[in-house]
Design a protein around this motif. Sequence first.
Motif, PDB file in Angstrom:
ATOM      1  N   ARG A 318     -18.988 -10.313  19.910  1.00  0.00           N
ATOM      2  CA  ARG A 318     -18.845 -10.834  18.551  1.00  0.00           C
ATOM      3  C   ARG A 318     -19.276 -12.297  18.497  1.00  0.00           C
ATOM      4  N   ALA A 319     -18.921 -13.052  19.536  1.00  0.00           N
ATOM      5  CA  ALA A 319     -19.343 -14.452  19.605  1.00  0.00           C
ATOM      6  C   ALA A 319     -20.857 -14.540  19.755  1.00  0.00           C
ATOM      7  N   ARG A 320     -21.402 -13.683  20.589  1.00  0.00           N
ATOM      8  CA  ARG A 320     -22.853 -13.694  20.819  1.00  0.00           C
ATOM      9  C   ARG A 320     -23.607 -13.465  19.520  1.00  0.00           C
ATOM     10  N   ALA A 321     -23.148 -12.494  18.721  1.00  0.00           N
ATOM     11  CA  ALA A 321     -23.825 -12.184  17.462  1.00  0.00           C
ATOM     12  C   ALA A 321     -23.708 -13.342  16.464  1.00  0.00           C
ATOM     13  N   LEU A 322     -22.537 -13.963  16.383  1.00  0.00           N
ATOM     14  CA  LEU A 322     -22.362 -15.062  15.426  1.00  0.00           C
ATOM     15  C   LEU A 322     -23.116 -16.318  15.855  1.00  0.00           C
ATOM     16  N   PHE A 323     -23.109 -16.637  17.151  1.00  0.00           N
ATOM     17  CA  PHE A 323     -23.851 -17.813  17.617  1.00  0.00           C
ATOM     18  C   PHE A 323     -25.342 -17.684  17.308  1.00  0.00           C
ATOM     19  N   ALA A 324     -25.884 -16.473  17.437  1.00  0.00           N
ATOM     20  CA  ALA A 324     -27.311 -16.262  17.150  1.00  0.00           C
ATOM     21  C   ALA A 324     -27.624 -16.567  15.688  1.00  0.00           C
ATOM     22  N   LEU A 325     -26.732 -16.200  14.781  1.00  0.00           N
ATOM     23  CA  LEU A 325     -26.943 -16.488  13.361  1.00  0.00           C
ATOM     24  C   LEU A 325     -26.713 -17.969  13.047  1.00  0.00           C
ATOM     25  N   LEU A 326     -25.731 -18.562  13.689  1.00  0.00           N
ATOM     26  CA  LEU A 326     -25.433 -19.979  13.447  1.00  0.00           C
ATOM     27  C   LEU A 326     -26.568 -20.885  13.908  1.00  0.00           C
ATOM     28  N   GLU A 327     -27.332 -20.430  14.878  1.00  0.00           N
ATOM     29  CA  GLU A 327     -28.490 -21.199  15.350  1.00  0.00           C
ATOM     30  C   GLU A 327     -29.494 -21.440  14.223  1.00  0.00           C
ATOM     31  N   GLU A 328     -29.482 -20.558  13.213  1.00  0.00           N
ATOM     32  CA  GLU A 328     -30.449 -20.652  12.112  1.00  0.00           C
ATOM     33  C   GLU A 328     -29.989 -21.606  11.014  1.00  0.00           C
ATOM     34  N   ILE A 329     -28.801 -22.177  11.146  1.00  0.00           N
ATOM     35  CA  ILE A 329     -28.243 -23.058  10.108  1.00  0.00           C
ATOM     36  C   ILE A 329     -28.251 -24.496  10.614  1.00  0.00           C
ATOM     37  N   PRO A 330     -29.073 -25.371  10.042  1.00  0.00           N
ATOM     38  CA  PRO A 330     -29.170 -26.755  10.530  1.00  0.00           C
ATOM     39  C   PRO A 330     -27.826 -27.484  10.571  1.00  0.00           C
ATOM     40  N   ASP A 331     -26.966 -27.276   9.557  1.00  0.00           N
ATOM     41  CA  ASP A 331     -25.689 -27.980   9.511  1.00  0.00           C
ATOM     42  C   ASP A 331     -24.736 -27.559  10.630  1.00  0.00           C
ATOM     43  N   ALA A 332     -25.029 -26.436  11.274  1.00  0.00           N
ATOM     44  CA  ALA A 332     -24.150 -25.951  12.334  1.00  0.00           C
ATOM     45  C   ALA A 332     -24.489 -26.535  13.699  1.00  0.00           C
ATOM     46  N   ARG A 333     -25.620 -27.260  13.807  1.00  0.00           N
ATOM     47  CA  ARG A 333     -26.072 -27.726  15.128  1.00  0.00           C
ATOM     48  C   ARG A 333     -25.073 -28.643  15.832  1.00  0.00           C
ATOM     49  N   PRO A 334     -24.459 -29.620  15.159  1.00  0.00           N
ATOM     50  CA  PRO A 334     -23.484 -30.464  15.868  1.00  0.00           C
ATOM     51  C   PRO A 334     -22.296 -29.664  16.411  1.00  0.00           C
ATOM     52  N   ALA A 335     -21.753 -28.773  15.608  1.00  0.00           N
ATOM     53  CA  ALA A 335     -20.613 -27.969  16.071  1.00  0.00           C
ATOM     54  C   ALA A 335     -21.028 -27.010  17.179  1.00  0.00           C
ATOM     55  N   LEU A 336     -22.236 -26.461  17.089  1.00  0.00           N
ATOM     56  CA  LEU A 336     -22.741 -25.606  18.165  1.00  0.00           C
ATOM     57  C   LEU A 336     -22.865 -26.389  19.463  1.00  0.00           C
ATOM     58  N   ALA A 337     -23.383 -27.606  19.383  1.00  0.00           N
ATOM     59  CA  ALA A 337     -23.525 -28.445  20.575  1.00  0.00           C
ATOM     60  C   ALA A 337     -22.156 -28.762  21.177  1.00  0.00           C
ATOM     61  N   ALA A 338     -21.178 -29.014  20.322  1.00  0.00           N
ATOM     62  CA  ALA A 338     -19.820 -29.294  20.797  1.00  0.00           C
ATOM     63  C   ALA A 338     -19.231 -28.068  21.491  1.00  0.00           C
ATOM     64  N   ALA A 339     -19.480 -26.897  20.930  1.00  0.00           N
ATOM     65  CA  ALA A 339     -18.976 -25.665  21.544  1.00  0.00           C
ATOM     66  C   ALA A 339     -19.616 -25.438  22.905  1.00  0.00           C
ATOM     67  N   ARG A 340     -20.924 -25.667  23.001  1.00  0.00           N
ATOM     68  CA  ARG A 340     -21.603 -25.519  24.302  1.00  0.00           C
ATOM     69  C   ARG A 340     -21.048 -26.514  25.317  1.00  0.00           C
ATOM     70  N   ASP A 341     -20.767 -27.720  24.862  1.00  0.00           N
ATOM     71  CA  ASP A 341     -20.213 -28.739  25.740  1.00  0.00           C
ATOM     72  C   ASP A 341     -18.862 -28.294  26.296  1.00  0.00           C
ATOM     73  N   VAL A 342     -18.046 -27.675  25.454  1.00  0.00           N
ATOM     74  CA  VAL A 342     -16.736 -27.176  25.903  1.00  0.00           C
ATOM     75  C   VAL A 342     -16.919 -26.095  26.965  1.00  0.00           C
ATOM     76  N   VAL A 343     -17.821 -25.151  26.696  1.00  0.00           N
ATOM     77  CA  VAL A 343     -18.059 -24.052  27.642  1.00  0.00           C
ATOM     78  C   VAL A 343     -18.575 -24.589  28.973  1.00  0.00           C
ATOM     79  N   GLU A 344     -19.550 -25.496  28.921  1.00  0.00           N
ATOM     80  CA  GLU A 344     -20.153 -26.033  30.149  1.00  0.00           C
ATOM     81  C   GLU A 344     -19.165 -26.894  30.930  1.00  0.00           C
TER      82      GLU A 344
END
Length: 418
Positions: A318-344
């Motif tokens: 479910r996360a994989r599917a939503l992250f793929a769609l969120l990649e297409e939204i420019p306003d989501a990039r900062p939050a996506l980067a923060a989420a990747r930082d948490v995972v890494e």
Amino acid sequence: MRDQQSGAGPAERRLSTKEAAELLGVKPETVYAYVSRGQLSSRKVQGGRGSTFAAEEVEALARRNRRESAVGQASAGELSVRTRLTLIEKDRYYFRGVDAAELAARHSYEEIAEWLWTGRLRPGITFTAPVASVAVARRAVDALPEHAGPTDRLRVAAIAAATADPLRFDLSEEAVLGTARTLIPTLVAALPPVRGERQDEGPLALRLWPRLTGSRPDEASLRVLDTALGLLADHDLAASTLAVRVAASARAHAYAAVSAGLGVIEGPLHGAASGLAHRMLLEVLDQGDAAPVVADELRAGRRVPGLGHRLYPGEDPRARALFALLEEIPDARPALAAARDVVETTARHTPLHANVDLALAVLTVSSGMPATAGETIFAVARTAGWIAHALEEYGERPLRMRPSGLYSGAKPPQPLPE
């Protein structure tokens, strides 16, 4: 004692109470308990005080009880329930045998709900809330204190809508389906809009959006929300779904069964988990680095929100599917980067993958929604699955969801307390 009926067809074999009890492996009084629950039918003996039972019916009940006992034993002490709705595998899950992520990518939430309920797709279907139900639900929700949470509002709305439906006790499949198609839009319509503008027409995601944020949605953002609703529609026997099935087993009506699910979903280990991930992402964005935020979580003895899932050794699909769609939204990039930082950051010590709560947090943070928005999305989405499970449970013998307690208290008889 056995008696037979005469007639043109094959004679019906009848069993006495004692014979039925022996075949079922229970006491004679339990046989009559089965009758009172509607699991067996009986016939009075002519001129006598006893009853007889159709042998075929008793044998069928005995087979069913043996199967359920075997399922329970095979589950290593955990409750198991047969279901045709959702199958979870190591990195995928399926609704009625169809890949759920693919369904959510191609079909609306309403279409997926219909698939769960009936096993049929109805392209383009939308749900309509009755005016009377919406009016009573809104009055009830508007009377709550300002600090009431989203699950409080939804639970009150469900109860209020039930009072406006005098036919709610009809548990036939068609009646419950009718309730399902009106209850979900009623729950959404009862939620107050953020900017005072109500949206009560169109797809459910479009109606839900203004109840979550004051920002105006674009097509890509609505697609993420609609996909999230579809992905979250069901997930096997989660805690809230089990509560729904227990209520349905006792023949509670659909509104009450949904209310039982809403009562459980509010816990921080279930529907409210995305709110914790939301707050964590805001801290990461504020500090510009996940390391100190993750360290604070671990120092406090807490799990890092939004990571790991006991049913998925890898990434939550479910996360994989939503992250793929969120990649297409420019306003989501900062939050996506923060989420990747948490995972890494966490992966340096523990290889945990993102779960759906972290993906929901990216959606809610990037859309200007409050921390409770993920809980609202989760609850509205899961209502479809709850009703599907209630429908399934109504087709089983009543009161079967009744485990036995293992008493571990003081050995009786104890003296009366002073």
